[in-house]
Design an enzyme around this catalytic site. Structure first.
Site, PDB file in Angstrom:
ATOM      1  CB  CYS A  54      -0.890   0.021   1.222  1.00 29.97           C
ATOM      2  SG  CYS A  54      -1.844  -1.471   1.296  1.00 29.97           S
ATOM      3  NE  ARG A 103       4.600   1.961  -1.433  1.00 29.02           N
ATOM      4  CZ  ARG A 103       5.462   2.051  -0.342  1.00 29.02           C
ATOM      5  NH1 ARG A 103       6.694   2.588  -0.420  1.00 29.02           N
ATOM      6  NH2 ARG A 103       5.333   1.332   0.746  1.00 29.02           N
ATOM      7  CD1 TRP A 160       0.116  -5.793  -3.779  1.00 27.25           C
ATOM      8  CD2 TRP A 160       0.267  -6.624  -1.643  1.00 27.25           C
ATOM      9  NE1 TRP A 160       0.730  -6.853  -3.666  1.00 27.25           N
ATOM     10  CE2 TRP A 160       0.523  -7.373  -2.505  1.00 27.25           C
ATOM     11  CE3 TRP A 160      -0.030  -6.952  -0.267  1.00 27.25           C
ATOM     12  CZ2 TRP A 160       1.123  -8.800  -2.063  1.00 27.25           C
ATOM     13  CZ3 TRP A 160       0.593  -7.972   0.118  1.00 27.25           C
ATOM     14  CH2 TRP A 160       0.999  -8.912  -0.841  1.00 27.25           C
ATOM     15  CG  ASN A 170       1.719   0.096   3.944  1.00 30.04           C
ATOM     16  OD1 ASN A 170       1.567  -0.722   3.949  1.00 30.04           O
ATOM     17  ND2 ASN A 170       3.005   0.907   3.681  1.00 30.04           N
ATOM     18  N   GLY A 171       0.079  -1.423   6.257  1.00 34.81           N
ATOM     19  CA  GLY A 171       0.332  -2.485   7.320  1.00 34.81           C
ATOM     20  C   GLY A 171      -0.916  -3.342   7.703  1.00 34.81           C
ATOM     21  CG  HIS A 228      19.651 -36.915  -4.495  1.00 35.65           C
ATOM     22  ND1 HIS A 228      20.163 -38.015  -4.166  1.00 35.65           N
ATOM     23  CD2 HIS A 228      20.870 -36.061  -4.816  1.00 35.65           C
ATOM     24  CE1 HIS A 228      21.202 -37.963  -3.936  1.00 35.65           C
ATOM     25  NE2 HIS A 228      21.934 -36.936  -4.402  1.00 35.65           N
TER      26      HIS A 228
END
Ligand code: M6R
Length: 612
Positions: free
Chosen positions: A2, A27, A76, A102-103, A507
């Site tokens: 954000c 961003r 976001w 934001n957070g 493997h």
């Protein structure tokens, strides 16, 4: 992640906010919105899912909203799908308070239940809405917005950068920060907030960085900052001297391509001033010889591509210093009860300097007594400010989500750190030290040679862009390099891709190789070239189409076996990844271009990852 902007001044806020949000687009986001306060209309909020252009269209570039006070946001999504309702700003039920955030508010469910029990109705699925509603709840009790902010900040847990408008405080914008970045801008007759300085530069170069726990009250006439006890404090100001054009495309179609091409210049700027008369000089480092000689190990903490730099440096630093080097993903380090103490140097690598996992892991290392060295690109970012020592990678602003020049400068700078430490420890022979310095100084021009051959990479991209799964294989430094090549490809082209240590293929993974599977075989590391060849033969025998990357001196041998060969100039081992990464960046770029992907802003990704 954000992005936040906020403005209070004498001119209409909406165009300023839209312009600021445009600079935060890189961003990564999925919706955008703004809230404007005007005495005539009170709080007006416009928000929409999708690109910023959709918001700008709704607002006719900002003309639709009057008012000189506002907040804006690019979201976001974390809590709740990307849609109009979940977009920010969020407004309290009575329409008096608007919030951008934001957070992550970790205890939002508990607060939401409490507020619902008080009769408050929620409209979104977000954690952020509880901040707006809780502010309203406390404001309703006292009629004092600052008292309400203080109460809310004591009650919420998690991370936040907040921009708050309250119609009852018609001239002020309130900001608060904990663990998510927030910058204050001191303009001429205006004040601003933003998640990133690029959003402020058009209006001011005079900024300060909010610290955790601080609250700021902005008005057109200035900014007052308070500490967590709500005592007024004065903040140190910083002057941003880089040109905004450094954060613009300058004629290139994509930031990523521009940034790939800028790598020689970025490395020159990062390395050359730190080499004087054939010696590494790290004036900005305060560690002593005694401290270095007391070290028992080095830990490297980072995420994503910065972690891949750490993977390369494990080989290089161990070779140079003969100290054990452990590379740990920051998100794992925090919760693994790490064994670090005052005999551990913890190197923290981050382009943005704001990656929350990395920042919190660094704090954990410090709590356990380790000394921390930040390798950071963004000046005055949180990691830069909180590490014991910081060395900047002078790559300039990196805008494309996929990192390129930051990765390269991190590698080159840590090569210098390795030589510096090895010199103090006496673990590097003088002739090796000298040849390493000579080669480091040649690195930018060797990268220029690789870039000059970009048409070859473009050709291979056209041959392979339709593949839907790619394996990168290599040993030692080539293994670490493959991790970055694979991440670059998957993040911007959406092709499934994995990287393996070549010796691990047998493997399990080799079962996935069938007719036509694309294998990018990295074989630049001379000491293991024969083994790399054996692995190419192994996968070819199972039908793989092999695109190999090797040095000029091994080209002829490799051409006998691989389906395609890309070469880089010869150099000393520690610098091979610095050259090898460039064709891999270009390969991903051209493949993504041919697949029509949104190269600079790949889906679901954010440039600066400020949530856990
Ligand atoms: O800013 P940081 O270096 O801390 O970021 C770490 C990762 O998020 C970052 O490297 C990410 O993996 C990039 N998108 C890779 O291109």
């Amino acid at each position: 992640m954000c992005g936040i902007v906020g403005f209070v001044g004498a001119e209409p806020a909406a165009p300023v906010l839209l312009d600021g949000l445009r600079h935060l687009e890189y961003r990564g986001y999925d919706s955008a919105g703004i809230a404007i306060f005007s005495p005539e209309h009170g709080l007006d909020v416009v928000k929409t899912k999708g690109r910023l252009q959709a918001l700008a269209d709704l607002l006719e570039g900002g003309k639709q909203l009057e008012g000189c006070l506002g907040i804006g946001h690019t979201r976001w999504a974390t809590h709740g799908e990307p849609n109009d309702v979940n977009s920010h700003p969020h407004v309290s039920e009575d329409g008096n308070i608007a919030v951008v955030h934001n957070g992550i508010i970790e205890n939002y469910m508990e607060i939401k239940e409490f507020l619902i029990s008080k009769g408050i109705h929620f409209t979104s699925e977000t954690d952020t809405e509880v901040v707006a509603q809780l502010l309203e709840y406390y404001f309703g009790k006292s009629g004092d917005i600052m008292a309400a902010v203080t109460k809310v900040l004591h009650r919420i847990e998690g991370s936040y950068a907040l921009g708050i408008l309250c119609s009852s405080n018609p001239d002020q914008l309130i900001a608060a920060k904990k663990a998510s970045p927030l910058i204050l801008g001191y303009g001429d007759g205006c004040s601003l907030i933003a998640s990133d300085v690029t959003a402020l530069l058009k209006y001011t170069r005079d900024v300060s960085y909010m610290d955790d726990g601080e609250v700021a009250v902005l008005s057109a006439g200035g900014i007052q900052v308070y500490n967590s006890m709500m005592e007024p404090i004065s903040k140190e100001h910083a002057h941003i001297d880089w040109d905004i054009s450094a954060a613009e495309k300058g004629g290139y179609e994509h930031f990523m391509f521009k940034e790939i091409m800028e790598q020689p210049a970025a490395i020159r700027k990062t390395v050359f001033p730190r080499v004087k008369e054939g010696r590494v000089v790290l004036d900005d480092l305060s560690i002593t010889k005694e401290y270095v000689q007391s070290l028992k190990k080095i830990d490297i903490i980072a995420c994503g591509s910065s972690y891949h730099v750490g993977m390369v440096q494990k080989y290089t630093l161990e070779q140079l210093t003969r100290l054990p080097v452990e590379v740990v993903l920051a998100s794992e380090f925090r919760y693994c009860d790490p064994i670090v103490d005052d005999k551990t140097l913890v190197i923290v690598i981050s382009q943005s300097g704001e990656t929350l996992d990395t920042l919190e892991a660094m704090k954990e290392a410090k709590r356990r007594g380790a000394r921390t060295l930040g390798i950071v690109n963004v000046v005055s970012s949180s990691i830069a400010r909180e590490s014991d020592d910081v060395l900047y990678t002078w790559a300039g602003p990196e805008i494309a989500v996929a990192t390129t020049k930051a990765y390269s400068t991190q590698l080159a700078l840590l090569d210098l750190v390795g030589l510096y430490l090895a010199d103090l420890l006496g673990t590097v022979k003088p002739e090796d030290y000298k040849s390493a310095i000579d080669e480091i100084l040649l690195l930018p021009s060797k990268i220029e040679n690789v870039l000059a051959d970009k048409e070859t990479i473009q050709y291979y991209a056209s041959r392979y862009f339709n593949h839907d799964s790619v394996f990168f294989i290599g040993r030692n430094l080539d293994y670490a390099l493959g991790m970055e090549g694979s991440l670059k490809l998957k993040e911007i082209s959406y092709i499934h891709s994995e990287s393996y240590a070549s010796g691990e293929l047998k493997h399990g993974t080799i079962s996935l190789i069938e007719n036509g599977t694309l294998v990018v075989a990295l074989a630049t590391y001379s000491p293991l070239f024969d083994k790399a060849m054996s692995n190419v033969i192994e996968v070819k025998a199972r039908g793989a189409d092999v695109l190999a990357l090797t040095t000029v001196s091994h080209k002829t041998s490799m051409e006998k076996i691989a389906n395609g060969v890309i070469t880089i100039p010869d150099t000393i081992p520690m610098l091979l990844p610095s050259l090898g990464v460039v064709p891999l960046q270009l390969l991903s770029y051209y493949i993504a271009l041919m697949r029509g992907c949104d190269i600079d802003k790949p889906r679901n990704l954010a440039k600066s990852v400020t949530v856990e």
